[in-house]
Motif scaffolding. Structure first.
Motif, PDB file in Angstrom:
ATOM      1  N   THR A 175      37.719  30.033  21.085  1.00  0.00           N
ATOM      2  CA  THR A 175      36.335  29.624  20.853  1.00  0.00           C
ATOM      3  C   THR A 175      36.091  29.353  19.378  1.00  0.00           C
ATOM      4  N   THR A 176      36.628  30.230  18.516  1.00  0.00           N
ATOM      5  CA  THR A 176      36.467  30.032  17.074  1.00  0.00           C
ATOM      6  C   THR A 176      37.105  28.720  16.627  1.00  0.00           C
ATOM      7  N   ALA A 177      38.294  28.443  17.160  1.00  0.00           N
ATOM      8  CA  ALA A 177      38.981  27.200  16.779  1.00  0.00           C
ATOM      9  C   ALA A 177      38.197  25.972  17.244  1.00  0.00           C
ATOM     10  N   THR A 178      37.656  26.011  18.465  1.00  0.00           N
ATOM     11  CA  THR A 178      36.881  24.872  18.955  1.00  0.00           C
ATOM     12  C   THR A 178      35.603  24.678  18.151  1.00  0.00           C
ATOM     13  N   GLU A 179      34.971  25.790  17.741  1.00  0.00           N
ATOM     14  CA  GLU A 179      33.772  25.668  16.909  1.00  0.00           C
ATOM     15  C   GLU A 179      34.115  25.025  15.568  1.00  0.00           C
ATOM     16  N   GLN A 180      35.255  25.418  14.992  1.00  0.00           N
ATOM     17  CA  GLN A 180      35.658  24.818  13.721  1.00  0.00           C
ATOM     18  C   GLN A 180      35.958  23.329  13.889  1.00  0.00           C
ATOM     19  N   MET A 231      47.071  19.577  21.534  1.00  0.00           N
ATOM     20  CA  MET A 231      45.944  18.651  21.650  1.00  0.00           C
ATOM     21  C   MET A 231      45.254  18.453  20.305  1.00  0.00           C
ATOM     22  N   ALA A 232      45.042  19.591  19.574  1.00  0.00           N
ATOM     23  CA  ALA A 232      44.392  19.487  18.278  1.00  0.00           C
ATOM     24  C   ALA A 232      45.244  18.683  17.297  1.00  0.00           C
ATOM     25  N   GLU A 233      46.570  18.882  17.372  1.00  0.00           N
ATOM     26  CA  GLU A 233      47.460  18.124  16.487  1.00  0.00           C
ATOM     27  C   GLU A 233      47.364  16.625  16.783  1.00  0.00           C
ATOM     28  N   ARG A 234      47.348  16.292  18.065  1.00  0.00           N
ATOM     29  CA  ARG A 234      47.256  14.879  18.427  1.00  0.00           C
ATOM     30  C   ARG A 234      45.905  14.293  18.037  1.00  0.00           C
ATOM     31  N   LEU A 235      44.844  15.086  18.234  1.00  0.00           N
ATOM     32  CA  LEU A 235      43.524  14.607  17.824  1.00  0.00           C
ATOM     33  C   LEU A 235      43.464  14.369  16.322  1.00  0.00           C
ATOM     34  N   GLU A 236      44.016  15.338  15.573  1.00  0.00           N
ATOM     35  CA  GLU A 236      43.999  15.175  14.122  1.00  0.00           C
ATOM     36  C   GLU A 236      44.800  13.947  13.710  1.00  0.00           C
ATOM     37  N   THR A 237      45.962  13.783  14.358  1.00  0.00           N
ATOM     38  CA  THR A 237      46.781  12.601  14.043  1.00  0.00           C
ATOM     39  C   THR A 237      46.047  11.313  14.414  1.00  0.00           C
ATOM     40  N   SER A 238      45.407  11.329  15.600  1.00  0.00           N
ATOM     41  CA  SER A 238      44.693  10.128  16.042  1.00  0.00           C
ATOM     42  C   SER A 238      43.546   9.796  15.097  1.00  0.00           C
ATOM     43  N   PHE A 239      42.797  10.824  14.710  1.00  0.00           N
ATOM     44  CA  PHE A 239      41.688  10.569  13.792  1.00  0.00           C
ATOM     45  C   PHE A 239      42.197  10.105  12.436  1.00  0.00           C
ATOM     46  N   GLY A 274      34.000  19.661  12.413  1.00  0.00           N
ATOM     47  CA  GLY A 274      34.691  18.657  11.616  1.00  0.00           C
ATOM     48  C   GLY A 274      36.015  19.101  11.042  1.00  0.00           C
ATOM     49  N   ASN A 275      36.371  20.380  11.208  1.00  0.00           N
ATOM     50  CA  ASN A 275      37.640  20.879  10.680  1.00  0.00           C
ATOM     51  C   ASN A 275      38.736  20.650  11.725  1.00  0.00           C
ATOM     52  N   LEU A 276      39.363  19.476  11.685  1.00  0.00           N
ATOM     53  CA  LEU A 276      40.376  19.132  12.678  1.00  0.00           C
ATOM     54  C   LEU A 276      41.701  19.834  12.438  1.00  0.00           C
ATOM     55  N   SER A 277      41.823  20.551  11.335  1.00  0.00           N
ATOM     56  CA  SER A 277      43.065  21.285  11.060  1.00  0.00           C
ATOM     57  C   SER A 277      43.046  22.693  11.642  1.00  0.00           C
ATOM     58  N   ALA A 278      41.958  23.073  12.318  1.00  0.00           N
ATOM     59  CA  ALA A 278      41.869  24.415  12.909  1.00  0.00           C
ATOM     60  C   ALA A 278      42.898  24.560  14.021  1.00  0.00           C
ATOM     61  N   ARG A 279      43.560  25.710  14.059  1.00  0.00           N
ATOM     62  CA  ARG A 279      44.556  25.991  15.082  1.00  0.00           C
ATOM     63  C   ARG A 279      44.360  27.417  15.603  1.00  0.00           C
TER      64      ARG A 279
END
Length: 530
Positions: free
Chosen positions: A260-265, A293-301, A269-274
């Motif tokens: 939950t904390t990672a999704t809130e971050q 998923m977060a890595e791919r999102l960050e890469t895509s963005f 706007g903090n796409l580097s949260a893991r």
């Protein structure tokens, strides 16, 4: 808070524990009750049968009332239950009376001065507190009582009731026994309402019956003890369930809180949260997939941001590149409209320049369109196996005359027994761009070498020049569209190397440059061999 998974898990643990203990408790109480009832029946039946055997000699051939009464009182004291002896008509012959916990059993040892008609080794029961000690006597066939003399020896047997049965206390005394009103234990068990009888003599035609009743209800005491034990066990188990539930829920909800904390971050706007990876269970797998998923999102963005920036630069550069020929055409058109058309020489010059600008516009738009199709993967490639020497010869042929005019040596280093799987027209264009670029930056007297070779599983087509080299600050950007070094005076649109890179990538390969200031440059196209 009360609706959270953690507290619902704890509640389910407690509920499951209470229900389980309650179910076991009900079953155990039922078993204990049945067992206690059966034991009570067996206990009373065994005592009744034993008393019946002892009563038989006192009822045949004649009824001895004193002996039956003495037997009833003795068995009542020892068996701790009311004893009644009945004849075959159910008439009472002897009755110990209701159980009185304050009664005491006394053996009276006759002295030498006692009445000889007293029964030897007589047995008496003391009356309740305040009563008088008497002995039964038998005179003239009748039963009577006589007060015990003061010089009689006594053996007093006291029964002290407890929650788990009677405790006997023996006292030997020559004094009148003192009656105590405190014999009864406060913890004495309640009396049972069960009645058991046994026949005296032949069961088919009995002489009478022995009836036992009012015994201690140990079953009720056992049930109450068992009930208290299960209440305490249930309370302890519920408390233990709360503690275990807290520990288990902490381990289960902690990964969810981290997620939950990672999704809130990430939402902020903090796409580097893991999510930290802990364990290989389902939560660990979920955290791993979330991180992927977060890595791919960050890469895509990041790619979208890079494409956005590149698009902005492309629009700016394209606007700049297109503005020059458009401005020139507009100027020539205005001059022709203002009278220059009447001058044949001026008209011919302006028309020639206009044609050159139109050719330049056509070249820019054609290459931009081709470049966009290559980047989007929409270009159709006609791939087949080709001899790289033929590709090099075709790509360098148009530049041989220009190289001779500039005084630049153009040489080819052939490759033996090498085949390249590619679109011939595209690769020739890519090599032509590299050769053209090398001629622009190689001074007179310099050398340009084109060759091919196999390195591992790839084929390399390379162009090396002896020019001034590329500034290290410019080297990472030379394949970008419309990029030109600030220190470069060479003419060009800045699309040649970008097109070369897109052609190489469309073939599943790459292009790179090696250069050092003052030592020339080397451009390499790497292509898969099959």
């Amino acid at each position: 808070m009360s609706g959270s998974i953690r507290w619902r898990l704890i509640g389910s643990y407690v509920l499951l524990t209470v229900v389980t203990v309650s179910a076991i408790g009900v079953l155990a109480l039922s078993v204990v009750k049945q067992h206690a009832e059966q034991q009570e029946i067996d206990y009373l039946t065994a005592n009744a049968e034993a008393v019946a055997q002892q009563a038989l000699p006192y009822m045949w051939p004649a009824t001895r009332s004193y002996a039956l009464q003495e037997l009833a009182q003795t068995s009542a004291f020892l068996g701790n239950a009311r004893t009644r002896i009945l004849n075959y008509r159910n008439q009472v012959l002897a009755d110990s009376g209701p159980r009185d916990e304050s009664q005491e059993f006394v053996w009276v040892v006759p002295s030498s001065g006692m009445d000889p008609q007293l029964v030897d080794s007589s047995v008496v029961m003391m009356l309740p507190p305040g009563g008088t000690l008497v002995m039964p006597i038998q005179r003239d066939g009748s039963l009577g009582y006589q007060q015990v003399s003061s010089d009689t020896n006594y053996v007093i047997v006291r029964r002290v009731e407890t929650a788990w049965g009677s405790r006997l206390v023996f006292e030997v005394s020559q004094d009148q026994p003192a009656l105590s009103s405190s014999n009864t234990a406060k913890t004495a068990p309640p009396r049972s309402q069960r009645v058991v009888s046994a026949p005296i003599g032949d069961a088919g035609s009995p002489l009478g019956y022995v009836e036992l009743s009012g015994g201690p209800d140990f079953g009720a005491q056992a049930l109450e003890t068992t009930r208290r034990a299960f209440v305490l066990a249930g309370s302890g188990a519920a408390l233990l369930a709360v503690i275990v539930g807290l520990l288990v829920s902490q381990g289960l909800t902690a990964p969810l809180r981290r997620l939950t904390t990672a999704t809130e971050q990430m939402s902020s706007g903090n796409l580097s949260a893991r999510v930290p990876l802990q364990g290989q269970d389902e939560f660990g797998q979920l955290a791993g997939q979330f991180n992927v998923m977060a890595e791919r999102l960050e890469t895509s963005f990041a790619e979208l941001a890079a494409e956005r920036d590149a698009l902005r630069r492309f629009i700016a550069d394209a606007s700049h590149e297109l503005r020059t020929p458009i401005t020139a055409l507009k100027t020539f058109n205005e001059l022709l409209q203002n009278g220059a058309a009447d001058d044949p020489a001026a008209r011919a010059e302006f028309l020639a320049e206009s044609q050159a600008q139109l050719d330049h516009l056509e070249w820019i738009t054609h290459n931009l369109l081709d470049l966009s199709r290559l980047d989007a993967g929409l270009a159709d490639l006609d791939k087949s196996n080709h001899d790289p020497n033929e590709l090099i010869e075709a790509a360098t042929a148009p530049f041989k005359a220009l190289a001779i005019d500039k005084g630049t040596r153009l040489s080819v280093k052939p490759a033996a027994r090498l085949r390249v799987f590619c679109d011939r027209a595209r690769i020739e264009m890519a090599l032509s761009n590299l050769v053209d670029n090398a001629l622009k930056f190689t001074p007179a007297g310099g050398e340009i070498e084109i060759g091919a070779q196999q390195v591992g599983e790839v084929a390399q087509l390379w162009v090396r020049d002896s020019g001034a080299g590329i500034d290290p600050a410019d080297l990472p950007h030379i394949f970008e569209r419309f990029y030109r070094s600030k220190n470069s005076s060479a003419r060009g649109s800045g699309l040649g190397l970008a097109i070369t890179q897109s052609i190489a990538q469309a073939h599943g390969g790459r292009v790179y440059a090696e250069s050092a200031l003052g030592h020339g440059s080397r451009f390499v196209i790497e292509l898969p061999m099959s």
